[in-house]
Every structure is written in C-alpha cells, then in structure tokens.
Design an enzyme around this catalytic site. Sequence first.
Site, PDB file in Angstrom:
ATOM      1  N   SER A 170     -33.165  88.577  25.913  1.00 60.10           N
ATOM      2  CA  SER A 170     -33.384  89.713  26.976  1.00 60.10           C
ATOM      3  C   SER A 170     -33.118  91.102  26.281  1.00 60.10           C
ATOM      4  O   SER A 170     -33.651  91.345  25.324  1.00 60.10           O
ATOM      5  CB  SER A 170     -32.730  89.781  28.090  1.00 60.10           C
ATOM      6  OG  SER A 170     -33.116  90.520  29.227  1.00 60.10           O
ATOM      7  N   ASP A 182     -42.160  83.269  31.864  1.00 60.73           N
ATOM      8  CA  ASP A 182     -41.533  84.732  31.710  1.00 60.73           C
ATOM      9  C   ASP A 182     -42.807  85.718  32.406  1.00 60.73           C
ATOM     10  O   ASP A 182     -43.689  85.799  31.709  1.00 60.73           O
ATOM     11  CB  ASP A 182     -41.000  84.963  30.435  1.00 60.73           C
ATOM     12  CG  ASP A 182     -40.254  86.283  30.463  1.00 60.73           C
ATOM     13  OD1 ASP A 182     -40.195  87.174  31.171  1.00 60.73           O
ATOM     14  OD2 ASP A 182     -39.438  86.430  29.366  1.00 60.73           O
ATOM     15  N   HIS A 212     -38.113  84.578  33.175  1.00 58.77           N
ATOM     16  CA  HIS A 212     -37.389  85.251  32.327  1.00 58.77           C
ATOM     17  C   HIS A 212     -35.792  84.660  32.380  1.00 58.77           C
ATOM     18  O   HIS A 212     -35.050  84.381  31.244  1.00 58.77           O
ATOM     19  CB  HIS A 212     -37.367  86.611  32.589  1.00 58.77           C
ATOM     20  CG  HIS A 212     -36.398  87.458  31.423  1.00 58.77           C
ATOM     21  ND1 HIS A 212     -37.044  87.479  30.130  1.00 58.77           N
ATOM     22  CD2 HIS A 212     -35.271  88.246  31.438  1.00 58.77           C
ATOM     23  CE1 HIS A 212     -36.016  88.517  29.244  1.00 58.77           C
ATOM     24  NE2 HIS A 212     -35.151  88.785  30.238  1.00 58.77           N
TER      25      HIS A 212
END
Length: 321
Positions: free
Chosen positions: A135, A272, A301
């Site tokens: 991330s 995602d 995600h």
Amino acid sequence: MTPDFSAPRRQTVTLFRRDPLLLDCGQPVNDVQLAYHTYGQPREDATLVLHALTGDSAVHKWWPDFLGAGKPLDPTRDYVVCANVLGGCAGSTGPAGLPQIGGQDAPLTLRDLARAGRALLDHLGVKRVRIVGASMGGMLAYAWLLECPDLVERAVIIGAPARHSPWAIGLNTAARSAIRAAPGGEGLKVARQLAVLSYRSPESLAATQSGARVPGTPAITSYLHHQGEKLAARFCERSYLALTGAMDAFQPTDAELRSVHVPVLAVGISSDMLYPAAEVRAHAALLPRSEYWELQSIHGHDAFLMDAGELPERVAAFLQG
C-alpha cells in the site's frame, strides 16, 4: 544471559542533530525523531518493512502471516527493521514538529520519508536492505529505489502503483476536504469511511457486511461508523493530510522508473479497486528487472492483510533470491 533477538524491540532515536534533513520543499529540519521496531540480531544487511498509511512499526501486530520463524520475515535468520514514517503519529516526528510555511504545515514528499529512513539505517549500521512494502509502503518502496539505489538489494512492492492515478488522488482529495470541513475528529471519521470502501470490493462487502447486526441499521453502516471511530481514536488528522498529500505528489516519470536496476517483485491484487491490478502491472513493467504476480482474492486492496493466500510463499522465495 544471551539476548532474545527474535523478540520485538521498540526504540526511538533522534537523527539530524548536527546536519539537518533538507526537505524537498526547501526547509531544513534538525532533531528528527524516528520510532522503530527491530526483530532479529543486528547485522549489516537487513529486511526493511515499509508500513501502510495508517500503520505503524509493530509488524508483529499487523502482519502475523509474514513475521516469524519460517515466514518471509524470519527474525531467526534475518534482521528486520520497520520505522514509523516521518510525518506520522506513532512516535516519529509528525507535522507539529516540522516547519510551517505561510501558516501551513510544510509539505512532505515520499523522498523526504526515504531520506529520513536511510539516516535510521545508517544509525543502525545497516549497509544493504531488502525492502518489503505494501500500500503506501509500496509507493514508498519506489521512492527508496529512486532515492537510495546504492542501498537497496531487491524490493517487494505489494498492492501499490508507482504514482497515483486521478482516481486515487480524487479519493484522497475528498478525504482531505472532509477533514478540513470538520476538524476535531469528525472529518477524519468520514475520511476513514471513504478509504475503507476503497480498500474493499463489492464482493468482499457482500460476503462480510450483509444484513444487520443492530436492528434497523445495515451491517455496512455499523462497520463504517466503527472504522471511523477507531481511526479517530488513534490517528492524527494532520498526519493524514501530510501523508496522503505526499502520496499524491509522488509522480515519478517513466524514465525514472526505467533507471531502476535492482530486482523487483510487484504484486497486484485481482479485486483491488484503489490500485487496480492492471495499473500495478503496467508500472512494474517499466522497471528493467521486475516480475509480476497477482494475488487472487475477492477482498480488494486489503487482501494483503486479510486473505494473503500464496503471497507469503511468493515473497519468501523472492527475498531469498
């Protein structure tokens, strides 16, 4: 008694006491504090973990699938380091400890965060690193590759593009607008609710948040309110503004990405919505020595945290070369 180096150790160090850290905005900063965890016996080569936007350095708490004996981050074999980022609010210097420009917090860049992290590694005597970032940590890994190419041996970038798309910038813009419109915590709660929706997928929420846990209130509504309350209780809205702004401003060119010559494993996540797998794959393809693998999950995600599947094995194999 021999020290137990496998146990997590949290420490804080003050860096840039004499020579300042020069931020990309042109402001010098002295006496930068970084709080960090280490796992394993100190050595000159290390595995550096880069945490997500609202994460922290306590890898053993938020990534148990990855940290431990026989896992990708193995303290019995490796020296593992994770620092709370500059600008965050988990023990490292945050916006309140940085200069002001025109009455506003000085803007940070991901390159600033990487330079501060490098100073920590110098303090620890680390001369080479393998990087694992997911991330925001994955975007920060790109900054490390560009800012510290002599230090990085190889990198794993999970669920992260090299630069934010208009979609990702738009989500962050809406979140920052909510914080500025309702300072004092209420706006941060809304920002978190927006973020959580982008971290999951429609299929994930259908599987986990259908029905009602409280009569008359949909489960998803209760879930989002709970997530907003949790973040507001532990996170700083100024840090949220600073770090999302740094992510949005990080826009390396294709030519810069082609200049990276260390091996990189880029991992996309099939569902995602924040950073679509095709985007992750396309940016990784610009790196001369990259390979791409896709994690199959319905959970969007956040799958790297909640539905890792084969990811630990893939990462372990890549880190071991």
